[in-house]
Design a protein around this motif. Structure first.
Motif, PDB file in Angstrom:
ATOM      1  N   VAL A 291       0.912  -1.042   0.139  1.00 55.86           N
ATOM      2  CA  VAL A 291      -0.045  -0.021   0.133  1.00 55.86           C
ATOM      3  C   VAL A 291       0.974   1.163   0.050  1.00 55.86           C
ATOM      4  N   ALA A 292       1.945   1.244   0.760  1.00 53.11           N
ATOM      5  CA  ALA A 292       2.693   2.448   0.931  1.00 53.11           C
ATOM      6  C   ALA A 292       3.511   2.611  -0.454  1.00 53.11           C
ATOM      7  N   ALA A 293       4.116   1.732  -0.928  1.00 53.63           N
ATOM      8  CA  ALA A 293       4.555   1.511  -2.110  1.00 53.63           C
ATOM      9  C   ALA A 293       3.784   2.049  -3.262  1.00 53.63           C
ATOM     10  N   LEU A 294       2.454   1.820  -3.517  1.00 56.42           N
ATOM     11  CA  LEU A 294       1.637   2.154  -4.450  1.00 56.42           C
ATOM     12  C   LEU A 294       1.247   3.552  -4.375  1.00 56.42           C
ATOM     13  N   HIS A 295       1.380   4.239  -3.113  1.00 56.85           N
ATOM     14  CA  HIS A 295       1.122   5.621  -2.960  1.00 56.85           C
ATOM     15  C   HIS A 295       2.679   6.457  -3.589  1.00 56.85           C
ATOM     16  N   VAL A 296       3.508   5.792  -3.037  1.00 62.11           N
ATOM     17  CA  VAL A 296       4.803   6.464  -4.025  1.00 62.11           C
ATOM     18  C   VAL A 296       5.065   6.337  -5.329  1.00 62.11           C
ATOM     19  N   VAL A 297       4.519   5.373  -5.787  1.00 62.82           N
ATOM     20  CA  VAL A 297       4.579   5.288  -7.200  1.00 62.82           C
ATOM     21  C   VAL A 297       3.382   6.318  -7.784  1.00 62.82           C
ATOM     22  N   GLU A 298       2.269   6.497  -7.044  1.00 64.76           N
ATOM     23  CA  GLU A 298       1.219   7.450  -7.611  1.00 64.76           C
ATOM     24  C   GLU A 298       1.861   8.727  -7.397  1.00 64.76           C
ATOM     25  N   ARG A 299       2.518   9.017  -6.491  1.00 67.94           N
ATOM     26  CA  ARG A 299       3.108  10.430  -6.160  1.00 67.94           C
ATOM     27  C   ARG A 299       4.254  10.688  -7.386  1.00 67.94           C
ATOM     28  N   MET A 300       4.982   9.585  -7.686  1.00 69.16           N
ATOM     29  CA  MET A 300       6.033   9.950  -8.919  1.00 69.16           C
ATOM     30  C   MET A 300       5.239   9.973 -10.192  1.00 69.16           C
ATOM     31  N   ARG A 301       4.210   9.284 -10.380  1.00 70.28           N
ATOM     32  CA  ARG A 301       3.410   9.788 -11.714  1.00 70.28           C
ATOM     33  C   ARG A 301       2.886  11.115 -11.683  1.00 70.28           C
ATOM     34  N   ALA A 302       2.287  11.467 -10.622  1.00 74.88           N
ATOM     35  CA  ALA A 302       1.885  12.766 -10.652  1.00 74.88           C
ATOM     36  C   ALA A 302       2.898  13.944 -10.908  1.00 74.88           C
ATOM     37  N   ALA A 303       4.189  13.541 -10.501  1.00 77.57           N
ATOM     38  CA  ALA A 303       5.224  14.753 -10.581  1.00 77.57           C
ATOM     39  C   ALA A 303       5.950  14.354 -11.924  1.00 77.57           C
ATOM     40  N   GLY A 304       5.352  13.407 -12.828  1.00 79.60           N
ATOM     41  CA  GLY A 304       6.101  13.214 -13.969  1.00 79.60           C
ATOM     42  C   GLY A 304       7.306  12.473 -13.814  1.00 79.60           C
ATOM     43  N   GLU A 305       7.734  11.845 -12.836  1.00 84.37           N
ATOM     44  CA  GLU A 305       8.848  10.972 -12.536  1.00 84.37           C
ATOM     45  C   GLU A 305       8.837   9.597 -13.209  1.00 84.37           C
ATOM     46  N   ARG A 306       9.759   9.177 -13.614  1.00 82.87           N
ATOM     47  CA  ARG A 306      10.198   7.883 -14.004  1.00 82.87           C
ATOM     48  C   ARG A 306      11.296   7.258 -13.066  1.00 82.87           C
ATOM     49  N   GLY A 307      11.151   6.015 -13.082  1.00 84.72           N
ATOM     50  CA  GLY A 307      12.247   5.321 -12.114  1.00 84.72           C
ATOM     51  C   GLY A 307      11.787   4.074 -11.430  1.00 84.72           C
ATOM     52  N   SER A 308      12.344   3.573 -10.327  1.00 84.52           N
ATOM     53  CA  SER A 308      12.004   2.348  -9.865  1.00 84.52           C
ATOM     54  C   SER A 308      11.735   2.429  -8.453  1.00 84.52           C
ATOM     55  N   VAL A 309      11.012   1.490  -7.876  1.00 86.92           N
ATOM     56  CA  VAL A 309      10.621   1.591  -6.300  1.00 86.92           C
ATOM     57  C   VAL A 309      10.840   0.047  -5.832  1.00 86.92           C
ATOM     58  N   VAL A 310      11.687  -0.072  -4.897  1.00 84.90           N
ATOM     59  CA  VAL A 310      11.616  -1.325  -4.180  1.00 84.90           C
ATOM     60  C   VAL A 310      11.048  -1.442  -2.802  1.00 84.90           C
ATOM     61  N   THR A 311      10.268  -2.624  -2.667  1.00 83.07           N
ATOM     62  CA  THR A 311       9.629  -2.820  -1.292  1.00 83.07           C
ATOM     63  C   THR A 311      10.103  -4.139  -0.692  1.00 83.07           C
ATOM     64  N   LEU A 312       9.433  -4.892   0.336  1.00 84.48           N
ATOM     65  CA  LEU A 312      10.130  -6.092   0.825  1.00 84.48           C
ATOM     66  C   LEU A 312       8.755  -6.866   0.946  1.00 84.48           C
ATOM     67  N   LEU A 313       9.021  -8.307   0.545  1.00 85.73           N
ATOM     68  CA  LEU A 313       8.187  -9.435   1.171  1.00 85.73           C
ATOM     69  C   LEU A 313       8.749  -9.900   2.283  1.00 85.73           C
ATOM     70  N   CYS A 314       8.213  -9.582   3.400  1.00 87.04           N
ATOM     71  CA  CYS A 314       8.815  -9.950   4.671  1.00 87.04           C
ATOM     72  C   CYS A 314       8.811 -11.210   5.004  1.00 87.04           C
ATOM     73  N   ASP A 315       7.820 -12.145   4.990  1.00 83.45           N
ATOM     74  CA  ASP A 315       7.780 -13.554   5.386  1.00 83.45           C
ATOM     75  C   ASP A 315       6.538 -14.107   4.697  1.00 83.45           C
TER      76      ASP A 315
END
Length: 363
Positions: A291-315
């Motif tokens: 959920v937090a990663a998707l919000h970060v992705v949304e923010r990047m798109r709104a700002a016209g940023e391209r790039g990568s985001v990494v999150t964790l599968l904890c267990d």
């Protein structure tokens, strides 16, 4: 060389060998529409021998105790934990021939106790969950053992400068991707050690990567980050493994760029979404991360940023089959994922996140 030093040297060798075998967990691509221009990756920490991100922390805590001369041959090591940290610590204690005791609340489920015992540890139950840290410290002193102290030492015991820590591993695995330096790394915070390690590594290696923390309801980390206060007290988290009722020493808000407070229902709904998309059933903290990663992705798109985001599968979800994957158990704890499922699917399909954070209503 005296026998105690010889044993400690061999113990360190064992732990380093374990790191060589298991430190580089898989980095999975989480499919998003290519037109978004943002690539999302999930580092699968469940592939460690003990099945969780806490394998790294447990190894670091043992190394810290060994090189400090505090863990000795045939001794006892003690921790205050009923979750994945205790499972991983029991594994390392058995590897080194040490007695391991996890001090856990008396309300701890039988399933969790069995996981700790299956890894070679034993559990000491105490009535008050808030007092397990003091009880563990007292037990270690009484037995002449060593208190591992995950909450106090997580940000200290881990080598944030490299040594194949999780941050070093992420950057090495991204080297040949189209966006090799992630714009964001998104993690949860229990001890706070993971966010501190990754953030400090990025600063040390002079990378511009920003750090976001997903924080569940009831945890104080989001408020502590906003206010700078470390004296906050809250009810605590219902999402196992992350969130705390008080600010732990290892949580370093100064190096975190964003803390997003995630609805518990959204965390559980997103947990199921990860299972559907990747074919790997995770625990609930992975849902918080998504959920937090998707919000970060949304923010990047709104700002016209391209790039990568990494999150964790904890267990993996198998250790939660009688809890977060049991609808009756979830309902009994007042968590309602159903209103958030459509919102999670909408976020994955369109990139628009609505109602998944604390302060927003379900879409």
């Amino acid at each position: 060389m005296d026998p105690a030093r010889r044993w400690a040297d061999e113990a360190v060798r064992e732990l380093v060998a374990d790191a060589t075998r298991s430190a580089d967990t898989h980095l999975l691509r989480f499919p998003l529409p290519s037109s978004w221009g943002v690539d999302l990756y999930v580092k699968d920490e469940s592939s460690h021998p003990t099945g969780s991100l806490k394998h790294r922390l447990a190894r670091s805590l043992f190394l810290y105790g060994l090189v400090g001369g505090r863990i000795r041959e045939g001794g006892t090591v003690v921790e205050a934990s009923s979750g994945s940290t205790a499972v991983s610590e029991a594994y390392f204690a058995r590897l080194l021939g040490l007695d391991f005791v996890a001090v856990v609340p008396s309300s701890t489920s039988r399933r969790k106790v069995e996981l700790i015992e299956a890894s070679g540890g034993r559990c000491e139950l105490v009535d008050a969950a808030a007092g397990i840290g003091a009880a563990a410290r007292e037990l270690a002193a009484r037995s002449g053992g060593y208190y591992l102290d995950q909450f106090g030492l997580a940000s200290i015991a881990t080598d944030w400068r490299g040594n194949n820590n999780i941050a070093c591993s992420i950057f090495e695995q991204l080297a040949d991707e189209r966006h090799p330096v992630p714009a964001w790394v998104v993690v949860g915070a229990g001890t706070g050690g993971t966010s501190a390690t990754i953030a400090r590594y990025c600063r040390y290696t002079r990378r511009p990567t920003r750090i976001a923390v997903g924080d569940p309801e009831g945890s104080v980390y989001a408020q502590a980050w906003r206010t700078g206060r470390r004296d906050l007290v809250g009810p605590g988290s219902r999402i196992e493994g992350i969130g705390r009722p008080a600010v732990e020493d290892s949580f370093l808000p100064e190096v975190v760029d964003e803390v997003l407070a995630v609805r518990d229902g959204a965390s559980v709904a997103a947990m199921h979404a990860v299972s559907a998309v990747l074919g790997i059933a995770p625990g609930p903290s992975t849902g918080t991360n998504l959920v937090a990663a998707l919000h970060v992705v949304e923010r990047m798109r709104a700002a016209g940023e391209r790039g990568s985001v990494v999150t964790l599968l904890c267990d993996r979800g198998d250790r939660y089959r009688d809890s977060y994957y049991d609808q009756e158990w979830v309902r009994a704890r007042g968590i309602a994922p159903e209103p958030y499922r459509d919102a999670v699917e909408e976020a994955l399909a369109t990139g628009r996140c609505a109602g998944l954070l604390v302060g927003g209503e379900p879409a």
